[in-house]
Enzyme design. Sequence first.
Site, PDB file in Angstrom:
ATOM      1  N   HIS A  85       3.186   4.780   4.003  1.00 36.25           N
ATOM      2  CA  HIS A  85       2.410   5.424   2.944  1.00 36.25           C
ATOM      3  C   HIS A  85       1.314   6.286   3.543  1.00 36.25           C
ATOM      4  CE1 HIS A  85       0.562   1.512   3.872  1.00 36.25           C
ATOM      5  NE2 HIS A  85      -0.598   2.108   3.625  1.00 36.25           N
ATOM      6  N   HIS A 145      -2.530   7.674   2.788  1.00 38.27           N
ATOM      7  CA  HIS A 145      -3.736   7.559   1.971  1.00 38.27           C
ATOM      8  C   HIS A 145      -4.271   8.956   1.692  1.00 38.27           C
ATOM      9  CE1 HIS A 145      -4.718   3.175   2.599  1.00 38.27           C
ATOM     10  NE2 HIS A 145      -3.923   3.352   3.648  1.00 38.27           N
TER      11      HIS A 145
HETATM   12  P1  AMP Z   1      -2.824   0.125   4.870  1.00 39.34           P
HETATM   13  O1  AMP Z   1      -3.980  -0.625   5.463  1.00 39.34           O
HETATM   14  O2  AMP Z   1      -2.733   1.536   5.372  1.00 39.34           O
HETATM   15  O3  AMP Z   1      -1.520  -0.631   4.993  1.00 39.34           O
HETATM   16  O4  AMP Z   1      -3.170   0.279   3.331  1.00 39.34           O
HETATM   17  C1  AMP Z   1      -2.631  -0.491   2.338  1.00 39.34           C
HETATM   18  C2  AMP Z   1      -3.357  -0.126   1.062  1.00 39.34           C
HETATM   19  O5  AMP Z   1      -2.596  -0.605  -0.028  1.00 39.34           O
HETATM   20  C3  AMP Z   1      -4.757  -0.739   0.947  1.00 39.34           C
HETATM   21  O6  AMP Z   1      -5.717   0.302   0.835  1.00 39.34           O
HETATM   22  C4  AMP Z   1      -4.669  -1.581  -0.341  1.00 39.34           C
HETATM   23  O7  AMP Z   1      -5.833  -1.509  -1.106  1.00 39.34           O
HETATM   24  C5  AMP Z   1      -3.490  -0.957  -1.040  1.00 39.34           C
HETATM   25  N1  AMP Z   1      -2.774  -1.873  -1.931  1.00 39.34           N
HETATM   26  C6  AMP Z   1      -2.317  -3.111  -1.644  1.00 39.34           C
HETATM   27  N2  AMP Z   1      -1.694  -3.632  -2.720  1.00 39.34           N
HETATM   28  C7  AMP Z   1      -1.736  -2.686  -3.688  1.00 39.34           C
HETATM   29  C8  AMP Z   1      -1.265  -2.628  -5.041  1.00 39.34           C
HETATM   30  N3  AMP Z   1      -0.615  -3.649  -5.598  1.00 39.34           N
HETATM   31  N4  AMP Z   1      -1.498  -1.502  -5.752  1.00 39.34           N
HETATM   32  C9  AMP Z   1      -2.158  -0.470  -5.184  1.00 39.34           C
HETATM   33  N5  AMP Z   1      -2.625  -0.464  -3.922  1.00 39.34           N
HETATM   34  C10 AMP Z   1      -2.425  -1.563  -3.187  1.00 39.34           C
END
Ligand code: AMP
Length: 136
Positions: free
Chosen positions: A99, A101
């Site tokens: 993903h 950001h």
């Molecule tokens: P990363 O550290 O790059 O893997 O980021 C994962 C992101 O996913 C974090 O910023 C979380 O806040 C976000 N996240 C986790 N679960 C969910 C969810 N159910 N809906 C939306 N965002 C999420």
Amino acid sequence: MSDCIFCQIIAGEIPSFKIYEDETVLAFLDIQPVSRGHLLVLPKTHSENLAGLAEAEIAPLFSLARRLGQVAQNITGAEGFNLIVNKGSAAGQMVFHTHVHVIPRSAGDGLRHWPKIEVSTEEMKTIAQDIASGLF
Ligand code: AMP
Ligand code: ZN
């Protein structure tokens, strides 16, 4: 992948603040935003991280991330945005479905940039050469 939270969001099994989807990509708000409008863009096909992302999925993913970055900047009144990919847990990846950001930014918003380190000119030269030769 059934145990992947983002695959579950793609499948509609878990709710999200959905922004956009087509056959290839999905965008929704990050549930723990670091700024207003912080959103995530992901390919619908599961890959653990950026290294496993198919070449053909790169353009749609980053194209949408760039467009949404500009829209999110405009509608939140921010002054810029970051596109960030955390690849691997050492880089801060916590959800193992690729993903991007998209984070709207403004001057003085309190988000800090990374601290710098000192690297000698000699080592910089070696690192550049090593990375360049690792490309092929
Ligand atoms: P990363 O550290 O790059 O893997 O980021 C994962 C992101 O996913 C974090 O910023 C979380 O806040 C976000 N996240 C986790 N679960 C969910 C969810 N159910 N809906 C939306 N965002 C999420
Ligand atoms: Zn997944």
